[in-house]
Design a protein around this motif. Structure first.
Motif, PDB file in Angstrom:
ATOM      1  N   ALA A  36       0.796  -1.232   0.000  1.00  0.00           N
ATOM      2  CA  ALA A  36       0.000   0.000   0.000  1.00  0.00           C
ATOM      3  C   ALA A  36       0.829   1.282   0.000  1.00  0.00           C
ATOM      4  O   ALA A  36       0.357   2.337   0.425  1.00  0.00           O
ATOM      5  CB  ALA A  36      -1.008   0.012   1.148  1.00  0.00           C
ATOM      6  N   THR A  37       2.054   1.245  -0.501  1.00  0.00           N
ATOM      7  CA  THR A  37       2.868   2.452  -0.568  1.00  0.00           C
ATOM      8  C   THR A  37       2.158   3.501  -1.406  1.00  0.00           C
ATOM      9  O   THR A  37       1.688   3.223  -2.512  1.00  0.00           O
ATOM     10  CB  THR A  37       4.261   2.150  -1.148  1.00  0.00           C
ATOM     11  N   ASN A  38       2.095   4.712  -0.853  1.00  0.00           N
ATOM     12  CA  ASN A  38       1.419   5.830  -1.518  1.00  0.00           C
ATOM     13  C   ASN A  38       2.144   7.115  -1.159  1.00  0.00           C
ATOM     14  O   ASN A  38       2.829   7.204  -0.145  1.00  0.00           O
ATOM     15  CB  ASN A  38      -0.055   5.880  -1.112  1.00  0.00           C
ATOM     16  N   LEU A  39       1.989   8.133  -1.993  1.00  0.00           N
ATOM     17  CA  LEU A  39       2.763   9.358  -1.838  1.00  0.00           C
ATOM     18  C   LEU A  39       2.458  10.112  -0.548  1.00  0.00           C
ATOM     19  O   LEU A  39       3.367  10.502   0.184  1.00  0.00           O
ATOM     20  CB  LEU A  39       2.547  10.274  -3.044  1.00  0.00           C
ATOM     21  N   LEU A  40       1.187  10.347  -0.262  1.00  0.00           N
ATOM     22  CA  LEU A  40       0.850  11.121   0.935  1.00  0.00           C
ATOM     23  C   LEU A  40       1.231  10.359   2.205  1.00  0.00           C
ATOM     24  O   LEU A  40       1.660  10.961   3.188  1.00  0.00           O
ATOM     25  CB  LEU A  40      -0.639  11.493   0.937  1.00  0.00           C
ATOM     26  N   GLY A  41       1.114   9.056   2.176  1.00  0.00           N
ATOM     27  CA  GLY A  41       1.542   8.251   3.313  1.00  0.00           C
ATOM     28  C   GLY A  41       3.039   8.355   3.563  1.00  0.00           C
ATOM     29  O   GLY A  41       3.484   8.382   4.714  1.00  0.00           O
ATOM     30  N   LEU A  42       3.826   8.446   2.499  1.00  0.00           N
ATOM     31  CA  LEU A  42       5.272   8.604   2.665  1.00  0.00           C
ATOM     32  C   LEU A  42       5.602   9.938   3.337  1.00  0.00           C
ATOM     33  O   LEU A  42       6.503  10.017   4.179  1.00  0.00           O
ATOM     34  CB  LEU A  42       5.981   8.492   1.315  1.00  0.00           C
ATOM     35  N   VAL A  43       4.842  10.982   2.985  1.00  0.00           N
ATOM     36  CA  VAL A  43       5.050  12.285   3.621  1.00  0.00           C
ATOM     37  C   VAL A  43       4.640  12.224   5.094  1.00  0.00           C
ATOM     38  O   VAL A  43       5.355  12.705   5.974  1.00  0.00           O
ATOM     39  CB  VAL A  43       4.293  13.397   2.870  1.00  0.00           C
ATOM     40  N   LYS A  44       3.491  11.614   5.363  1.00  0.00           N
ATOM     41  CA  LYS A  44       3.006  11.489   6.748  1.00  0.00           C
ATOM     42  C   LYS A  44       4.006  10.698   7.595  1.00  0.00           C
ATOM     43  O   LYS A  44       4.331  11.083   8.716  1.00  0.00           O
ATOM     44  CB  LYS A  44       1.634  10.815   6.746  1.00  0.00           C
ATOM     45  N   HIS A  45       4.493   9.610   7.052  1.00  0.00           N
ATOM     46  CA  HIS A  45       5.477   8.786   7.761  1.00  0.00           C
ATOM     47  C   HIS A  45       6.759   9.569   8.015  1.00  0.00           C
ATOM     48  O   HIS A  45       7.327   9.516   9.118  1.00  0.00           O
ATOM     49  CB  HIS A  45       5.778   7.525   6.951  1.00  0.00           C
ATOM     50  N   SER A  46       7.221  10.305   7.031  1.00  0.00           N
ATOM     51  CA  SER A  46       8.451  11.082   7.182  1.00  0.00           C
ATOM     52  C   SER A  46       8.286  12.169   8.240  1.00  0.00           C
ATOM     53  O   SER A  46       9.213  12.422   9.023  1.00  0.00           O
ATOM     54  CB  SER A  46       8.870  11.676   5.839  1.00  0.00           C
ATOM     55  N   ALA A  47       7.122  12.794   8.282  1.00  0.00           N
ATOM     56  CA  ALA A  47       6.841  13.778   9.339  1.00  0.00           C
ATOM     57  C   ALA A  47       6.929  13.103  10.704  1.00  0.00           C
ATOM     58  O   ALA A  47       7.552  13.628  11.638  1.00  0.00           O
ATOM     59  CB  ALA A  47       5.458  14.401   9.130  1.00  0.00           C
ATOM     60  N   THR A  48       6.333  11.940  10.804  1.00  0.00           N
ATOM     61  CA  THR A  48       6.333  11.201  12.068  1.00  0.00           C
ATOM     62  C   THR A  48       7.752  10.855  12.501  1.00  0.00           C
ATOM     63  O   THR A  48       8.118  11.037  13.666  1.00  0.00           O
ATOM     64  CB  THR A  48       5.490   9.913  11.923  1.00  0.00           C
ATOM     65  N   MET A  49       8.563  10.382  11.570  1.00  0.00           N
ATOM     66  CA  MET A  49       9.938  10.013  11.900  1.00  0.00           C
ATOM     67  C   MET A  49      10.732  11.220  12.386  1.00  0.00           C
ATOM     68  O   MET A  49      11.492  11.129  13.350  1.00  0.00           O
ATOM     69  CB  MET A  49      10.642   9.378  10.699  1.00  0.00           C
ATOM     70  N   GLU A  50      10.570  12.370  11.733  1.00  0.00           N
ATOM     71  CA  GLU A  50      11.309  13.563  12.168  1.00  0.00           C
ATOM     72  C   GLU A  50      10.868  13.989  13.563  1.00  0.00           C
ATOM     73  O   GLU A  50      11.679  14.384  14.395  1.00  0.00           O
ATOM     74  CB  GLU A  50      11.139  14.697  11.154  1.00  0.00           C
ATOM     75  N   ILE A  51       9.562  13.905  13.822  1.00  0.00           N
ATOM     76  CA  ILE A  51       9.044  14.263  15.143  1.00  0.00           C
ATOM     77  C   ILE A  51       9.620  13.334  16.212  1.00  0.00           C
ATOM     78  O   ILE A  51      10.047  13.781  17.276  1.00  0.00           O
ATOM     79  CB  ILE A  51       7.502  14.224  15.145  1.00  0.00           C
TER      80      ILE A  51
END
Length: 191
Positions: A36-51
Motif C-alpha cells: 500500500a505504498t502511496n505518496l501522501l503516506g510517505l510524507v506522513k510517515h516522514s513527518a512522524t519520523m522527524e518528530i
C-alpha cells in the motif's frame, strides 16, 4: 559537517514533497504496491519520523500528539492518510516537523546524546540520528519517485534538477524495450 548532513536531509525532504505537485487527491493517496505504498503516506510517515527522532529522542516534545503513534495505535497508520486527513494538514505537519527537527539540529552538537525508546532506550548521538533520518528520508524519496513514475511518468531527483538524461519519450520507450528484451533473454539462458 553538520551543514553537509543537513543539506542532504533537506534535499530528501524537498524531493519527497515535490512528488505531490500537480496530482489530485486520489493519485496522492492510492496504494501502488502490495504493501500500500502511496505518496501522501510517505510524507506522513516522514513527518512522524522527524518528530520522533528529533523530538522524543532528545527530550524535545513536539507541539502536537500524533494519534497514530504509540501504544494502541493502528499498525502502519502513519503510512497512509484517511479520507478525513487532508493533503494540506499532512504537508503542514511535515513542515512543522521539519522546523522542529531543524531547531533541534541547530541547538545540539553532533556529539550530544539522546535515547531511542523503540531501540531499547539505546543511547545515540545527534550525528547518528541525522545519518539515520537522512537514510530513511532519501529511501522514502526514492519510493516516492517510483510511485510517482507509475502514476504519470514524472521522474527525477528535484524539480530544477531531475538528474535524468536529456532524451525524449521515444528514447525511453526504446530503452525500456531493450531492458525488457535483456531480461527475457537472460531468463531463457538460465532455464
Amino acid at each position: 559537517m553538520k551543514a553537509d548532513l543537513l543539506s542532504y536531509l533537506k534535499g530528501g525532504r524537498e524531493s519527497l514533497l515535490w512528488k505531490l505537485d500537480g496530482l489530485g487527491e486520489y493519485d496522492i493517496r492510492r496504494p501502488l504496491t502490495p504493501t500500500a505504498t502511496n505518496l501522501l503516506g510517505l510524507v506522513k510517515h516522514s513527518a512522524t519520523m522527524e518528530i520522533l527522532y528529533f523530538g522524543v529522542v532528545f527530550g524535545r516534545p513536539f507541539e502536537q500528539e500524533l494519534p497514530y503513534v504509540g501504544a494502541g495505535a493502528e499498525t502502519n497508520a502513519d503510512m497512509w492518510a484517511s479520507a478525513d486527513e487532508t493533503r494540506e494538514e499532512i504537508v503542514a505537519l511535515y513542515e512543522r516537523a521539519i522546523a522542529h527537527a531543524d531547531t533541534t539540529i541547530e541547538a545540539l552538537a553532533l556529539h550530544d546524546v539522546g535515547h531511542v525508546p523503540w531501540w531499547g532506550d539505546a543511547a545515540v548521538t545527534l550525528h547518528h540520528v541525522l545519518v539515520h533520518v537522512i537514510a530513511e528520508t532519501q529511501r522514502h524519496a526514492g519510493h516516492a519517485d517510483i510511485v510517482r513514475e507509475l502514476i504519470d511518468g514524472t521522474a527525477g531527483l528535484l524539480p530544477r534538477h531531475d538528474n535524468l538524461p536529456p532524451v525524449d519519450e521515444s528514447w525511453w520507450r526504446d530503452h525500456r524495450r531493450r531492458v525488457e528484451q535483456a531480461a527475457l533473454d537472460a531468463s531463457r539462458g538460465s532455464s
